[in-house]
Design a protein around this motif. Structure first.
Motif, PDB file in Angstrom:
ATOM      1  N   PHE A 116       5.196   3.136  -5.033  1.00  0.00           N
ATOM      2  CA  PHE A 116       6.299   2.687  -5.839  1.00  0.00           C
ATOM      3  C   PHE A 116       6.305   3.542  -6.596  1.00  0.00           C
ATOM      4  CE2 PHE A 116       2.621   1.184  -8.018  1.00  0.00           C
ATOM      5  CZ  PHE A 116       2.565   1.108  -9.730  1.00  0.00           C
ATOM      6  N   VAL A 117       7.497   3.547  -6.670  1.00  0.00           N
ATOM      7  CA  VAL A 117       7.505   5.447  -8.086  1.00  0.00           C
ATOM      8  C   VAL A 117       8.452   4.659  -8.977  1.00  0.00           C
ATOM      9  CG1 VAL A 117       7.828   7.003  -6.636  1.00  0.00           C
ATOM     10  CG2 VAL A 117       9.670   6.051  -7.557  1.00  0.00           C
ATOM     11  N   VAL A 118       8.268   5.576 -10.490  1.00  0.00           N
ATOM     12  CA  VAL A 118       8.821   5.212 -12.027  1.00  0.00           C
ATOM     13  C   VAL A 118       9.982   5.852 -12.019  1.00  0.00           C
ATOM     14  CG1 VAL A 118       8.133   5.189 -14.256  1.00  0.00           C
ATOM     15  CG2 VAL A 118       6.504   4.083 -12.380  1.00  0.00           C
ATOM     16  N   VAL A 119      11.383   5.610 -12.394  1.00  0.00           N
ATOM     17  CA  VAL A 119      11.963   6.498 -13.135  1.00  0.00           C
ATOM     18  C   VAL A 119      12.439   6.218 -14.489  1.00  0.00           C
ATOM     19  CG1 VAL A 119      12.523   6.435 -10.574  1.00  0.00           C
ATOM     20  CG2 VAL A 119      13.655   4.897 -12.081  1.00  0.00           C
ATOM     21  N   ASP A 120      13.709   7.050 -14.588  1.00  0.00           N
ATOM     22  CA  ASP A 120      14.390   6.528 -15.902  1.00  0.00           C
ATOM     23  C   ASP A 120      15.263   5.719 -15.529  1.00  0.00           C
ATOM     24  OD1 ASP A 120      12.653   7.496 -18.244  1.00  0.00           O
ATOM     25  OD2 ASP A 120      13.334   9.717 -17.287  1.00  0.00           O
ATOM     26  N   THR A 131      11.363   0.904  -6.674  1.00  0.00           N
ATOM     27  CA  THR A 131      11.595   1.586  -7.191  1.00  0.00           C
ATOM     28  C   THR A 131      11.380   0.636  -9.347  1.00  0.00           C
ATOM     29  OG1 THR A 131      12.806   3.115  -5.929  1.00  0.00           O
ATOM     30  CG2 THR A 131      13.584   3.416  -8.413  1.00  0.00           C
ATOM     31  N   VAL A 132      11.156   1.598  -9.993  1.00  0.00           N
ATOM     32  CA  VAL A 132      10.921   0.781 -11.339  1.00  0.00           C
ATOM     33  C   VAL A 132      11.222   1.257 -12.185  1.00  0.00           C
ATOM     34  CG1 VAL A 132       8.673  -0.676 -10.042  1.00  0.00           C
ATOM     35  CG2 VAL A 132       8.219   1.032 -11.364  1.00  0.00           C
ATOM     36  N   VAL A 133      10.953   0.810 -13.017  1.00  0.00           N
ATOM     37  CA  VAL A 133      11.895   1.859 -14.784  1.00  0.00           C
ATOM     38  C   VAL A 133      10.877   1.769 -15.261  1.00  0.00           C
ATOM     39  CG1 VAL A 133      13.854   1.594 -16.825  1.00  0.00           C
ATOM     40  CG2 VAL A 133      14.625   1.064 -14.176  1.00  0.00           C
ATOM     41  N   PRO A 156       5.023   8.694 -17.185  1.00  0.00           N
ATOM     42  CA  PRO A 156       6.100   8.892 -16.782  1.00  0.00           C
ATOM     43  C   PRO A 156       6.812   9.132 -15.761  1.00  0.00           C
ATOM     44  CG  PRO A 156       4.688  11.096 -17.033  1.00  0.00           C
ATOM     45  CD  PRO A 156       3.426   9.371 -17.255  1.00  0.00           C
ATOM     46  N   ALA A 157       8.220   9.109 -15.627  1.00  0.00           N
ATOM     47  CA  ALA A 157       8.867   8.923 -14.723  1.00  0.00           C
ATOM     48  C   ALA A 157       8.792  10.702 -14.170  1.00  0.00           C
ATOM     49  CB  ALA A 157      10.437   8.470 -15.167  1.00  0.00           C
ATOM     50  N   ASP A 158       9.054   9.858 -12.494  1.00  0.00           N
ATOM     51  CA  ASP A 158       8.372  10.625 -11.153  1.00  0.00           C
ATOM     52  C   ASP A 158       9.226  10.237  -9.838  1.00  0.00           C
ATOM     53  OD1 ASP A 158       7.793  12.638 -10.004  1.00  0.00           O
ATOM     54  OD2 ASP A 158       6.085  13.186 -10.369  1.00  0.00           O
ATOM     55  N   PRO A 159      10.739  10.545 -10.102  1.00  0.00           N
ATOM     56  CA  PRO A 159      10.647  10.223  -9.099  1.00  0.00           C
ATOM     57  C   PRO A 159      10.278  10.252  -7.459  1.00  0.00           C
ATOM     58  CG  PRO A 159      12.360  11.258 -10.254  1.00  0.00           C
ATOM     59  CD  PRO A 159      11.562  11.533 -11.102  1.00  0.00           C
ATOM     60  N   ASP A 160       9.667  11.795  -8.028  1.00  0.00           N
ATOM     61  CA  ASP A 160       9.376  11.853  -5.894  1.00  0.00           C
ATOM     62  C   ASP A 160       7.965  11.770  -5.969  1.00  0.00           C
ATOM     63  OD1 ASP A 160      12.656  13.372  -5.685  1.00  0.00           O
ATOM     64  OD2 ASP A 160      11.273  14.801  -7.289  1.00  0.00           O
ATOM     65  N   THR A 161       7.059  11.166  -6.862  1.00  0.00           N
ATOM     66  CA  THR A 161       6.511  11.177  -7.092  1.00  0.00           C
ATOM     67  C   THR A 161       5.276   9.372  -7.041  1.00  0.00           C
ATOM     68  OG1 THR A 161       5.241  13.526  -7.534  1.00  0.00           O
ATOM     69  CG2 THR A 161       3.285  12.169  -6.859  1.00  0.00           C
ATOM     70  N   PRO A 162       4.967   8.883  -5.278  1.00  0.00           N
ATOM     71  CA  PRO A 162       4.622   7.634  -5.906  1.00  0.00           C
ATOM     72  C   PRO A 162       3.114   7.490  -5.611  1.00  0.00           C
ATOM     73  CG  PRO A 162       4.678   8.056  -3.836  1.00  0.00           C
ATOM     74  CD  PRO A 162       4.604   9.809  -4.560  1.00  0.00           C
ATOM     75  N   TYR A 163       3.258   5.952  -7.234  1.00  0.00           N
ATOM     76  CA  TYR A 163       1.719   4.644  -7.332  1.00  0.00           C
ATOM     77  C   TYR A 163       1.471   4.306  -5.475  1.00  0.00           C
ATOM     78  CZ  TYR A 163       2.127   6.595 -12.393  1.00  0.00           C
ATOM     79  OH  TYR A 163       2.017   7.383 -13.509  1.00  0.00           O
ATOM     80  N   MET A 164       0.112   4.238  -5.370  1.00  0.00           N
ATOM     81  CA  MET A 164      -0.040   2.957  -4.602  1.00  0.00           C
ATOM     82  C   MET A 164       0.022   1.345  -5.170  1.00  0.00           C
ATOM     83  SD  MET A 164       0.337   5.079  -1.450  1.00  0.00           S
ATOM     84  CE  MET A 164       0.776   6.230  -2.666  1.00  0.00           C
ATOM     85  N   TYR A 165       0.327   0.623  -4.303  1.00  0.00           N
ATOM     86  CA  TYR A 165      -0.389  -0.639  -4.456  1.00  0.00           C
ATOM     87  C   TYR A 165      -0.975  -1.090  -2.976  1.00  0.00           C
ATOM     88  CZ  TYR A 165       4.358  -1.908  -3.073  1.00  0.00           C
ATOM     89  OH  TYR A 165       5.246  -1.858  -1.782  1.00  0.00           O
ATOM     90  N   HIS A 166      -1.836  -1.843  -3.096  1.00  0.00           N
ATOM     91  CA  HIS A 166      -2.675  -1.729  -1.760  1.00  0.00           C
ATOM     92  C   HIS A 166      -3.965  -2.815  -1.474  1.00  0.00           C
ATOM     93  CE1 HIS A 166      -5.905   0.036  -2.870  1.00  0.00           C
ATOM     94  NE2 HIS A 166      -5.102   1.568  -3.577  1.00  0.00           N
ATOM     95  N   CYS A 167      -4.773  -3.538  -0.601  1.00  0.00           N
ATOM     96  CA  CYS A 167      -5.714  -3.892  -0.205  1.00  0.00           C
ATOM     97  C   CYS A 167      -6.605  -3.406  -0.555  1.00  0.00           C
ATOM     98  CB  CYS A 167      -5.762  -4.964   0.525  1.00  0.00           C
ATOM     99  SG  CYS A 167      -7.424  -5.604   0.701  1.00  0.00           S
ATOM    100  N   GLY A 193      13.139   9.429  -4.994  1.00  0.00           N
ATOM    101  CA  GLY A 193      13.569  10.919  -3.948  1.00  0.00           C
ATOM    102  C   GLY A 193      12.584  10.374  -2.932  1.00  0.00           C
ATOM    103  N   THR A 194      12.467  11.025  -2.258  1.00  0.00           N
ATOM    104  CA  THR A 194      11.526  11.093  -1.681  1.00  0.00           C
ATOM    105  C   THR A 194      10.483  11.948  -1.187  1.00  0.00           C
ATOM    106  OG1 THR A 194      13.468  10.914   0.296  1.00  0.00           O
ATOM    107  CG2 THR A 194      11.820  11.804   1.591  1.00  0.00           C
ATOM    108  N   PRO A 195       9.252  11.131  -1.350  1.00  0.00           N
ATOM    109  CA  PRO A 195       7.942  11.717  -1.215  1.00  0.00           C
ATOM    110  C   PRO A 195       7.763  12.622   0.041  1.00  0.00           C
ATOM    111  CG  PRO A 195       7.706   8.996  -1.041  1.00  0.00           C
ATOM    112  CD  PRO A 195       8.921   9.756  -1.092  1.00  0.00           C
ATOM    113  N   GLY A 196       6.722  13.486  -0.093  1.00  0.00           N
ATOM    114  CA  GLY A 196       6.004  14.801   0.795  1.00  0.00           C
ATOM    115  C   GLY A 196       5.152  13.589   1.272  1.00  0.00           C
ATOM    116  N   ALA A 197       5.092  14.184   2.458  1.00  0.00           N
ATOM    117  CA  ALA A 197       3.696  13.382   3.491  1.00  0.00           C
ATOM    118  C   ALA A 197       2.570  13.775   3.078  1.00  0.00           C
ATOM    119  CB  ALA A 197       3.186  14.247   4.946  1.00  0.00           C
TER     120      ALA A 197
END
Length: 512
Positions: free
Chosen positions: A490-494, A399-401, A465-476, A500-504
């Protein structure tokens, strides 16, 4: 007497066992020697270069009353004739293989209307683009078979060579191999005013490099025996063209190199070892050009180079063997391989081109230097997962600010080369094994190779922008590694917000 006979029987058994083991050992040794001598691949001197390089068309667009530039992309199946008279089943955007080049300017509002005419769900990820998480096109933005999706965002980053490709969890390698990929070029005022080659398809060429292997008339998707890096082909395509040549009519030509292969690492140079000017990396222009004769690109990385030509000459863009890696990686994971990729043919008379400018990108490249980092994170890369955890669609790993700068230290403690791609942001490579990076790593990057035993330190800023429920990826970005769980979220939050908890999966079955 009986004891003597027993000893003789035991001796015969031991001799038999020794002989069998010797035969098996010799067979195994011979088999390994046979595999060793046949594991490397080379097309050097074997390519006819008898097909004109295809140049993906610029995607048409419309501009709405509010100034939004609108593109249309249709994922579809078809057949492509890579070899004369032989039709190969493929996928593409708006055609049978690959897709058109999208182009937009900094500050523009863009919208892409994506339709999925395939018989299975997929997604479209805008690799290298800074945009809201819900528009990113990762595995949480799946487009169902027969469905559509219309992401929109404002372009807010410097001129760059980006690309788009699918990102379905567990199936990305297969979808990209079948042909779903294309370039997305960004322009800005600074790049417009620079004296660089910029006529698309003439002196400014997209060079989308993929390795392929054919099984009859079909594309082979199998992984080679003893190769744990992923799919490795035995020949290369450029923009979907086998054996391509490009006619050059200008003194200088700009090549926008994209490694769109799923696992192969390329070390690009020319067959006559000429130098070239590196002017841009993944996310845009360098502060100043760098003169090189080789540049290595792992899957997903891009580089823009300017090559100077002389009237009437020919030169071949070649991929050379790796400079690093142990014997196993070099022999069985592509490090010993070499390819003749693209022939450049200069006309007898060339239009004069200005010299490459001494100054290119904005000072600082709009990248953090890490001095004001609010937080540091550590990532250990292994096939079993990142930081020991395989990917889980419903788990937020970091979680990043919003508005903060961080440093991320990425370590490859495994037994093979990986790379590391971060969605949404461009980063600065601060260190490689504690030392300043080489010139090809000093620009804006979103993907970086991390050979085994290597540690890279990155500086990056999260502007939201912040979105606690929708993540971005980091990966190989070796796609079979990503597919089998070498990915995190990871998610970006204020400030003060929690993740939050992302959906499947969020399949889009209708227009959105």
């Amino acid at each position: 007497m009986e004891k003597s006979r027993g000893r003789r029987r035991l001796r015969r058994v031991l001799i038999t066992v020794a002989v069998v083991l010797g035969v098996l050992g010799a067979a195994a040794g011979g088999g390994f020697a046979w595999l060793w001598t046949r594991a490397d691949v080379s097309t050097v001197g074997k390519v006819d270069f008898n097909r004109r390089l295809a140049v993906p068309p610029l995607a048409p667009s419309t501009v709405t009353a509010d100034g939004t530039r609108v593109f249309d992309l249709r994922m579809q199946s078809g057949e492509t004739e890579f070899r004369p008279g032989r039709a190969t089943p493929t996928w593409g955007f708006n055609g049978s293989y690959l897709g058109p080049t999208l182009r937009a300017k900094r500050g523009e509002r863009v919208k892409v209307r994506v339709r999925n005419a395939l018989d299975e769900a997929s997604s479209v990820h805008w690799h290298g683009m800074h945009l809201p998480a819900a528009m990113d096109g990762g595995p949480h933005q799946m487009v169902a078979a027969g469905g559509s999706w219309s992401p929109s965002w404002t372009v807010d980053q410097p001129a760059a060579t980006l690309w788009y490709h699918p990102h379905p969890h567990g199936a990305t390698e297969r979808h990209v191999q079948r042909g779903l990929a294309g370039m997305f070029l960004l322009d800005d005022n600074r790049s417009r005013d620079l004296a660089l080659p910029k006529t698309y398809g003439v002196d400014d060429l997209p060079v989308i490099v993929q390795d392929v292997r054919f099984d009859g008339d079909r594309l082979d998707h199998g992984h080679s025996f003893l190769a744990n890096t992923g799919f490795l082909g035995d020949r290369t395509l450029v923009n979907g063209t086998l054996g391509p040549y490009a006619e050059v009519r200008d003194e200088r030509v700009r090549l926008r190199l994209l490694n769109a292969s799923t696992a192969r690492v390329y070390t690009f140079g020319f067959d006559d070892d000429r130098s070239f000017d590196l002017i841009a990396t993944d996310g845009g222009l360098l502060e100043r050009p760098a003169s090189l004769d080789r540049i290595q690109l792992s899957p997903g990385e891009r580089a823009e180079i300017v090559v100077t030509m002389r009237p009437g000459e020919r030169t071949v863009l070649r991929s050379y063997p790796w400079r690093r890696g142990d014997f196993w990686e070099k022999r069985f994971n592509g490090g010993d391989d070499s390819f003749d990729v693209l022939q450049l043919r200069a006309a007898k008379t060339l239009r004069p081109s200005p010299a490459v400018p001494a100054a290119l990108g904005e000072p600082g490249l709009e990248l953090p230097d890490g001095e004001d980092a609010a937080h540091g994170r550590y990532f250990e890369l292994r096939r079993s997962g990142i930081n020991g955890k395989p990917m889980a669609m419903d788990r937020v790993d970091e979680t990043v600010v919003r508005g903060t700068t961080e440093t991320w230290t990425v370590r490859n403690g495994g037994d093979m080369t990986h790379n590391f791609h971060i969605h949404d942001v461009q980063f600065r490579v601060l260190e490689v094994n504690g030392r300043p990076p080489e010139p090809e790593l000093r620009g804006r990057k979103d993907t970086v190779a991390v050979p085994m035993g290597t540690t890279v330190k990155l500086a990056l800023r999260f502007d939201g922008p912040a979105d606690p429920d929708t993540p971005y990826m980091y990966h190989c970005h070796l796609l079979s590694h990503e597919d089998t769980g070498m990915m995190g979220q990871f998610v970006v939050v204020d400030q003060g917000q929690r993740a939050g908890t992302p959906g499947a999966h969020g399949d889009h079955g209708g227009t959105r």
